[in-house]
Design an enzyme around this catalytic site. Sequence first.
Site, short mmCIF file in Angstrom:
data_model
loop_
_atom_site.label_atom_id
_atom_site.label_comp_id
_atom_site.label_asym_id
_atom_site.label_seq_id
_atom_site.Cartn_x
_atom_site.Cartn_y
_atom_site.Cartn_z
N GLN A 56 0.83 -1.20 0.00
CA GLN A 56 0.00 0.00 0.00
C GLN A 56 0.86 1.24 0.00
O GLN A 56 1.72 1.40 0.87
CB GLN A 56 -0.92 -0.02 1.23
N SER A 102 1.38 6.88 2.51
CA SER A 102 2.20 7.89 3.20
C SER A 102 3.28 8.44 2.28
O SER A 102 3.83 7.73 1.43
CB SER A 102 2.85 7.28 4.44
N GLU A 136 -9.98 -1.33 6.96
CA GLU A 136 -8.82 -1.41 7.85
C GLU A 136 -9.20 -1.06 9.28
O GLU A 136 -8.77 -1.71 10.23
CB GLU A 136 -7.73 -0.45 7.36
N SER A 140 -4.05 8.20 12.54
CA SER A 140 -3.56 8.40 13.90
C SER A 140 -4.73 8.49 14.88
O SER A 140 -5.88 8.73 14.50
CB SER A 140 -2.72 9.67 13.98
#
Length: 406
Positions: free
Chosen positions: A146, A149, A264, A389
């Site tokens: 994936q 980021s 996820e 986060s």
Amino acid sequence: MPGWQHPFGTCKEAVRVDLSYTAEEERFRDELRQWLSAHIPEDWTKPGFWEAMSPEANFEMRRDWERDKALAGFAGIQWPTEYGGRGGTPGMKAIYDQEMVLARAPQTVNGLGLTFLAPTLMAIGSDAQRKEIIGPMLRNEVIWCQGFSEPGAGSDLAALTTRGVRDGDDFVVNGQKVWTTNAMHGDKIFTMVRTEPGSEKHRGISMLLIDMHQPGVEARPLKQMSGASEFGEVFFTDARVASADCLGEIGDGWRTAMLLLSFERGASGVAQYTEFRRQYDEIVTVARALGRDQDPVIRNKLARVLTELECLRYHAMYVLTQVEQGRDLGFEASMTKLQWSETFQDLWEVFDDVLGPDATLTEPVPGLDVAALHAQAMWSRSVTIWGGSSQVQRNITAERVLGLPR
């Protein structure tokens, strides 16, 4: 008196959690247990077995084992049979997750593809994409990673700068991704790319499915503080991808990403609870070996985290109940991710407290192998960052679930 209005419904509705499984699901548990017992050698479950192998041998052995498991019918438990799955119930999937942990089965090598990409493909992928991708993914013939980021984006996915410029029926991609799990083993990557010139924030982004073995794609390992290189960084230099290899609509990648991340963040916490509870018992064993189990402060901390674990268990069964009733959790998925990640981190902070000044030693207790526990403690620092986060999850919960003002 009317029930208190809970974000998920009334108070009476909120406590109707089914903690049982059907007879059919229990038969599936027995069948799975028998297969796992026959196909996991005892040596595999001993401390240090997997860590003693080279990363390449470790990966290939797990890849082969997982392929055999899929061919035996123990993969894609809740997937429709048309995609090679078992067509099972959410309860069967929860049992599968639980029994894999209890059997100390090898960890999956294709988790990002199987858990996140596959259900997204089933929901919005083209017929060609489903046919070409899902089967090989299930059998571990193609490993997926994936690419979300980026070095300059932090937790702000919308700040990505990797760009794809249209060239006929292709996009030419340039940019960099970082903290890419499985980067060094990945055959393909699903990644977010800005495909509309001049677009900003959430607009003009597409999710592209890119072959990592082509010229113009380079993966480099990143060394973690544990010594492992689970992550990597990926560089795109004039890499090409067909426009047909866009998942979802071109320019609508943000919506696609939010759908993928819901899988996820929203998975039932049954597997997490089962694994964390076993780790808790191991930490208690260390505390007893060091004589710290009589320390009232340590006992209080152990009791507190055990309470958190049991709350996670009941929340996991609540989520499972809702899914079995056909409910789409939507933004409530953020609550599950927030709860299990914070609980996991609290668990390993207690481990550090138990070790005290011995926390820097690899063998604080003679005859007791705690290397794997040290690795988990270091890994725990990351779980409140990846997948969104904790700060992001709290904002989503406050605004989208509780309806608080921004």
